[in-house]
Design an enzyme around this catalytic site. Structure first.
Site, short mmCIF file in Angstrom:
data_model
loop_
_atom_site.label_atom_id
_atom_site.label_comp_id
_atom_site.label_asym_id
_atom_site.label_seq_id
_atom_site.Cartn_x
_atom_site.Cartn_y
_atom_site.Cartn_z
N ILE A 1 0.90 -1.38 0.10
CA ILE A 1 -0.05 0.20 0.15
C ILE A 1 1.02 1.24 0.12
O ILE A 1 1.49 1.55 0.87
CB ILE A 1 -1.08 -0.12 1.16
CG1 ILE A 1 -1.67 -1.34 1.33
CG2 ILE A 1 -1.79 1.03 1.37
CD1 ILE A 1 -2.60 -1.67 -0.01
N GLU B 1 -1.03 -0.83 -10.28
CA GLU B 1 -2.18 -0.27 -10.78
C GLU B 1 -2.65 -1.31 -11.77
O GLU B 1 -2.98 -0.79 -12.98
CB GLU B 1 -2.06 1.18 -11.40
CG GLU B 1 -1.87 1.79 -10.08
CD GLU B 1 -2.63 3.31 -10.07
OE1 GLU B 1 -3.63 3.44 -10.89
OE2 GLU B 1 -2.18 3.95 -9.20
#
Lengths: 326, 382, 259
Positions: B157, B363
Site C-alpha cells: 500500500i 495499478e
C-alpha cells in the site's frame, strides 16, 4: 564621421580609473576629431589633468563632492551640457554600474543612440558599429548606433589601456548643477568598502576556482581555497554554498551574483544550474570536477574529471604545487 | 482531425510541474533512492503548489483537473523521480473512489477537510494472497448495527505508513466473490488500524510502501461508499480513471532515460569520436525516441478519451501497458548506451530501470492489462 | 503604495539560441518566452512590499509583441499582481531597451507610481539601460543594482543597499523612486496551480506604444553564436594523482592557461 569624442572618466582613489584608460584608447581609435575628458565628483579637478598623460589635450572637471553622494541621475544634465559644449557626437564611458546608469539617462537627456557592455567598436559614416556579448555570453550581437549623438559604455578588460603619450592638458571647470529636490532628498547613509581577501578579486582574476554543494560542508571549503591558493586564483562559490551561509554572498558566481570571464574557471562539486552557468560560461577554459557524470556542468566544461572531489582536489593541489615548485 | 497542441493553460501547468520537478525533486532523487528516504518536505511543497489532489474538484479543495492535464503534470514529475511521483499522485488514486462512489454529503464531509491541509491517503485493495484477483480478497466487513467491523490485511500500500486516510475494499461475504466487495473510508485514527513497516524495495525508493492491518476496526455505515457489493465495480472504475496517469509516469521515466542517453552519447568518445556518431548508438537512440513518442501519444489519447466522457478502459489499458513496457525497454537501452558506467550507481540510468519496473506491475499488472485489452478486443469480433 | 513593476519576456534560459536566416537577430521561432530573471525578483520584491504595507497595489507593465508579452503578464497575475498592462510593440520585437523605456514611461506616466521596480537588466540584451532611462523620462531618481529594499514607515522613506564595484552603499530615499533590482529578500515565489488557472481569466489592459520621436537609431546587424560547446572531454584515470597530472599537463600544453 569625424566626431569629437567625450570620455566620461571614473575616479579611483583620486586618479583616473583603470577602466577609464581603456575608454580613452577606444575614443582615440574611433574619433576622427578631438577627444576631451570629463570627470565628476570630489577631486575631479586634480584628476582631470591626468587626461593629458594619455594624449587627451582638453579636460573638463566638475569638482563637487555632493555628486558623490547624489543619485546617479544628478550627473546626466552636466554631462549632457558638456557634450554639447565640446560639440561631441560620441560619448564614451566604462560599462560599470555608474556608466550604465549614465548611459540610460543620456539616451534621453542627450537623445543619443546608446549601447552598454561593448567589447568591439568601429566608426562608420553615420555612426558607430559595436559588438557586445548578450545572453550571458551565449551569443554576440552587432548593432549599429546611428545618429549625430552616440554613447557607448565599454566592458572593463575588453580593451587594452591606452599607453602614456603626454600632452599638455587644459582643464575647464564645469559649474555644479543646481539639483532639484528629487535629487537632493535621497541620502547615502553609508559606504562599506569590500574587504579584499588574500587572493585577487573575483572580477579581476585570471583564474577562478569555485566550490558548490558537492563540497558538502563549510569546513571542506578549504579544499577549494587551497587549490585556488596554489594557482593564485580567486575563490568563487555557487548559490547553494552562499545560500547555505558557508561563504558570504560576495563569493557568488552566477546570475544573482557576479559574472566572471577568467582565462581558467575550475568548478568543484558544482552541478551547473543554469543560474550558475550564465555567470561563468564566457570563461576561456572551463574545468569541472564532479562525482555525477550527468551533471550539466560537463556540458559547458572543456575538460572534466568524474570522481570524488575529496580525492581529486587535494591531488590536484599537490600536483599544481609540485609543478609550480611551491 | 485531433488537435495535439497544448493550450496556454496546459503549457503553464506543465511549466509549473517541470519547475517543481527540477528545483525540488531532481536534486534529492539520487540520495532518496540510495538511502530509501521518504522526502515528506517535498510532498508538502507539492501539496502547497496544488500538485497533489489533482483530480479532486476545486469545490472540495482539490485542483479539479481532467486526465490530460494530470498526465502533463505527472510526466514532468516522473522525469525527475518516478518514486516521488508515485507518492505525490497516490492521493488521486485513494480519493477517486470517494469522487466516484461518494454522496455529495460524504464528499463534503470527507474531502473538504482532507484537502484543506497536507495529508496523505492510501488506496487499500491488494492483499498478501493476491492483487490481480481482486474478487477473491479476504478482508472481512461484518455488519454490526449501524457499523461495520473490518478485519484483514492489505499489502503493497503506497504511502500507508504516512497516510491519515484509507479507502479500504473488504467483503461482506466471501461466498459472493465480486458481488460481496464493499468500499469504506477509514481514518488512520480508528482503533485497530496498524500500518506495517516500510518495505525495502527495488525501486521507487523515495516512496513508501507497507502493509496495513485492520483488527476489529469499527467503521460507521455512513463511511461506506455506495451500497454493499458495489465495491468491485467502484475499484475497477477508479482504476479506469487512474491507469492513464501511470502511462504518463512511465513516459516521464522513459523520456528521462532517453535524455540521459542522448546527452551521454554526445559526450562520450570512442574510436576518436562521440559514440552518438556511431550508427549502432544512433539506431538505439532512434528506437528509444520512437518508444517514448508512442507512449506519450497513447497516453494523451487515452486521457483525451476519458476527458470526453468515455470509460476508456481499452485505451487506458493500452496506454499503461505500452508505456510501462516502453519505459523498461528505454531505460534498459539507456544503460546499454552508457555501457559499464550505466551499471554503476554513480550514474542515473540504473535507477530508471528499477523505477520503470514497477510501472509494469502496479495499478493492474501488465498481464491483467493484456487480458483486459484482449477481452475488449474480442468483444468486437464475437 | 502604488508599485509599478516593469517586466520583459525573454527566452527561457534553456532555449537553444538560433539566428534568423538573415543573421541579424535572434530567431523567435519555437522559443519559449518567460519572465526575465531579475524581473522575477522585481515582482517578488513588489509582492513582499505589498504584503508589508497596507493598502498597496502591484501593477505590472510590459512592452513587447503578442503573444509572449501577454503570457508573462498573466504569469505575474498568477504570482499575485493586481493589475497588468501590455504596451503593444506591434511588429517590433520590443528588443531595443531605450525604446522600451520610452513606451513604458508613456504608459505609466499618468498612472500612480510611488515605486517603479525593474530588474537591473534583462537576461537577453543585458543592457541595464531601462531603469535609468525610465528615471530620466519620469523625472524621478533611479538606483540600479539595488538589494534589500525596504520601506521605513516611521520616516516614510525607502531604505536599500547597492553593491557596486568597490563596496556596498546604503541609501534612504523618499517616493517616488525608480529601482533596478538585483535581488529581493526572498527567492521568487512559484505560482500555485489554482492561481495559474485563475490567471487565465484575468483581464490584461492593452495600450498602444507611443511612436518614437528620437532621431537616434539602433539597428540590429548581426546575431552570432559561438561554436557550440560539445561537452567536456572527460579525463580517464586510474588514481586521483593520475587525474591531477593529466589535467595539469592538458592545462599547460593543450589549453595553455596554466600560470
Amino acid at each position: 564621421m569625424t566626431p569629437n569624442a567625450l570620455v566620461v572618466g571614473e575616479l579611483h582613489d583620486g586618479h583616473l580609473a583603470a577602466s577609464t584608460l581603456e575608454v580613452i584608447g577606444v575614443a582615440r581609435a574611433l574619433a576622427g576629431g578631438a577627444v576631451a575628458g570629463l570627470v565628476l565628483g570630489a577631486g575631479a579637478k586634480a584628476a582631470a589633468s591626468e587626461f593629458g598623460r594619455f594624449g587627451v589635450p582638453e579636460a573638463y572637471a566638475l569638482d563637487d563632492p555632493h555628486l558623490d553622494a547624489a543619485p546617479a541621475g544628478a550627473r546626466a544634465a552636466p554631462v549632457a551640457a558638456t557634450a554639447r559644449e565640446v560639440g561631441a557626437s560620441l560619448l564614451l564611458t566604462a560599462s560599470t554600474t555608474a556608466g550604465r546608469d549614465l548611459l540610460g539617462r543620456l539616451a534621453v537627456a542627450w537623445d543619443a543612440a546608446v549601447a552598454t557592455g561593448v567589447t568591439e567598436a568601429t566608426a562608420f559614416e553615420g555612426g558607430v558599429r559595436v559588438r557586445r556579448p548578450v545572453f550571458g555570453g551565449r551569443a554576440t550581437e552587432t548593432i549599429r548606433l546611428e545618429g549625430s549623438r552616440v554613447a557607448i559604455a565599454t566592458r572593463p578588460h575588453a580593451f587594452a589601456a591606452v599607453a602614456e603619450s603626454p600632452v599638455p592638458c587644459v582643464v575647464h571647470e564645469v559649474p555644479a548643477p543646481v539639483l532639484s529636490e528629487a535629487y537632493t532628498a535621497p541620502q547615502r547613509t553609508g559606504v562599506a568598502v569590500t574587504a579584499r581577501g588574500a587572493g585577487p578579486s573575483l572580477t579581476d582574476a585570471s583564474i577562478v576556482v569555485s566550490g558548490g554543494r558537492g563540497v558538502r560542508a563549510p569546513e571542506n571549503f578549504r579544499l577549494v581555497e587551497e587549490l585556488a591558493a596554489s594557482l593564485g586564483a580567486a575563490v568563487g562559490a555557487s548559490r547553494a554554498v552562499t545560500d547555505a551561509g558557508w561563504r558570504p554572498t560576495s563569493f557568488q558566481v552566477g546570475q544573482t551574483g557576479r559574472a566572471v570571464s577568467p582565462q581558467l574557471y575550475i568548478a568543484v562539486g558544482i552541478s551547473g544550474a543554469i543560474q550558475h552557468i550564465v555567470g561563468m560560461v564566457s570563461s576561456r577554459v572551463i574545468v569541472a570536477i564532479n562525482s555525477d557524470a550527468s551533471a550539466p556542468i560537463f556540458r559547458v566544461a572543456d575538460y572534466g574529471i568524474v570522481g570524488d572531489l575529496f580525492q581529486i582536489v587535494p591531488a590536484l593541489t599537490a600536483e599544481v604545487r609540485r609543478v609550480r615548485g611551491a | 482531425m485531433p488537435d495535439f497542441s497544448l493550450t496556454p493553460e496546459q503549457e503553464s501547468l506543465r511549466d509549473l510541474a517541470r519547475k517543481f520537478a527540477r528545483a525540488e525533486m531532481a536534486p534529492q532523487a539520487a540520495e532518496c533512492d540510495r538511502i530509501g528516504r521518504f522526502p515528506e518536505e517535498i510532498y508538502r511543497k507539492a501539496y502547497e503548489l496544488g500538485l497533489m489532489n489533482l483530480n479532486v474538484p476545486t469545490e472540495y479543495g482539490g485542483s479539479g483537473l481532467g486526465v490530460v492535464d494530470q498526465c502533463l503534470i505527472v510526466e514532468e514529475l516522473a522525469h525527475a523521480c518516478g518514486g516521488m511521483t508515485t507518492s505525490v499522485i497516490a492521493n488521486c488514486l485513494a480519493l477517486e473512489p470517494i469522487l466516484l462512489g461518494g454522496t455529495p454529503a460524504q464528499k463534503e464531509r470527507i474531502l473538504s477537510p482532507f484537502c484543506a491541509k497536507y495529508q496523505l491517503a492510501s488506496f487499500c485493495l491488494t492483499e498478501p494472497s493476491g492483487g490481480s484477483d481482486a474478487g477473491g480478497l479476504k478482508t472481512r466487513a461484518r455488519k454490526d448495527g449501524d457499523q461495520y467491523v473490518l478485519d484483514g490485511e492489505k499489502c503493497f500500500i503506497t504511502n500507508a505508513p504516512h497516510a491519515s486516510l484509507y479507502t479500504v475494499f473488504a467483503t461482506v461475504d466471501p461466498e459472493l466473490r465480486h458481488k460481496g466487495i464493499t468500499a469504506f473510508v477509514v481514518p488512520r485514527s480508528a482503533a485497530g488500524v496498524t500500518p506495517g513497516k516500510d518495505e525495502e524495495k527495488m525501486g521507487h525508493r523515495a516512496s513508501s510502501t507497507s502493509t496495513v492491518r485492520f483488527e476489529g476496526v469499527r467503521v460507521p455505515a455512513t463511511d461506506r461508499l455506495g451500497a454493499e457489493g458495489e465495491g468491485f465495480s467502484l475499484a475497477m472504475r477508479t482504476l479506469d480513471q487512474t491507469r492513464t496517469p501511470i502511462g504518463a509516469l512511465a513516459t516521464g521515466i522513459a523520456q528521462a532515460a532517453l535524455d540521459h542517453a542522448a546527452a551521454y552519447a554526445l559526450k562520450r568518445q570512442t574510436f576518436g569520436k562521440p559514440i552518438a556518431e556511431h550508427q549502432a548508438i544512433q539506431i538505439k537512440l532512434a528506437n528509444m525516441a520512437q518508444a517514448v513518442h508512442a507512449a506519450r501519444l497513447l497516453t494523451w489519447h487515452a486521457a483525451w478519451t476519458i476527458d470526453h466522457g468515455a470509460k476508456g478502459t481499452l485505451e487506458s489499458s493500452i496506454a499503461k501497458c505500452f508505456a510501462s513496457d516502453a519505459a523498461l525497454e528505454v531505460a534498459d537501452e539507456a544503460i546499454q548506451t552508457f555501457g559499464g558506467y550505466g551499471y554503476m550507481k554513480a550514474y542515473p540510468v540504473e535507477k530508471l530501470l528499477r523505477d520503470a519496473k514497477l510501472t509494469q506491475i502496479y495499478e493492474g499488472a501488465n498481464e491483467i492489462q493484456r487480458t483486459v485489452i484482449a477481452r475488449e478486443l474480442l468483444q468486437k469480433y464475437a | 503604495m502604488e508599485i509599478v513593476v516593469c517586466v520583459k519576456p525573454v527566452p527561457d534560459a534553456e532555449t537553444r539560441l538560433r539566428a534568423t536566416s538573415d543573421g541579424t537577430r535572434l530567431d523567435p521561432e519555437g522559443v519559449k518566452f518567460v519572465l526575465a530573471g531579475y524581473d522575477e525578483s522585481a515582482v517578488e520584491q513588489a509582492l513582499l512590499l505589498k504584503e508589508s504595507i497596507a493598502g498597496s497595489r502591484v501593477h505590472v507593465v510590459a512592452f513587447g509583441p503578442a503573444p509572449r508579452t501577454e503570457e508573462v503578464l498573466r504569469a505575474t497575475i498568477a504570482l499575485g499582481a493586481d493589475q497588468a498592462t501590455w504596451v503593444d510593440s506591434g511588429a517590433d520585437a520590443g528588443a531595443e531597451p531605450v525604446r522600451a523605456a520610452r513606451a513604458i514611461a508613456g504608459a505609466i506616466a499618468s498612472a500612480p507610481h510611488d515605486l517603479v521596480l525593474c530588474g537591473k537588466q534583462a537576461n537577453d540584451d543585458e543592457s541595464g539601460l531601462v531603469p535609468a532611462a525610465l528615471g530620466e523620462l519620469l523625472r524621478v531618481p533611479e538606483f540600479s543594482c539595488v538589494v534589500d529594499l525596504r520601506w521605513d514607515s516611521a520616516t516614510s522613506r525607502f531604505r536599500f543597499q547597492r553593491p557596486i564595484e568597490t563596496g556596498v552603499e546604503s541609501w534612504s530615499a523618499p517616493a517616488p523612486l525608480v529601482v533596478g533590482l538585483q535581488q529581493a529578500w526572498n527567492d521568487p515565489r512559484t505560482a500555485k496551480l489554482p492561481a495559474i488557472l485563475k490567471s487565465r481569466k484575468a483581464a490584461i489592459g492593452k495600450v498602444a506604444a507611443a511612436s518614437a520621436s528620437s532621431e537616434s537609431r539602433v539597428v540590429a546587424e548581426r546575431f552570432e553564436l559561438p561554436p557550440p560547446r560539445t561537452g567536456a572531454k572527460l579525463i580517464e584515470y586510474k588514481t586521483p594523482e593520475d587525474a591531477a597530472q593529466q589535467l595539469v599537463r592538458i592545462l599547460r600544453e593543450e589549453a595553455k592557461v596554466f600560470p
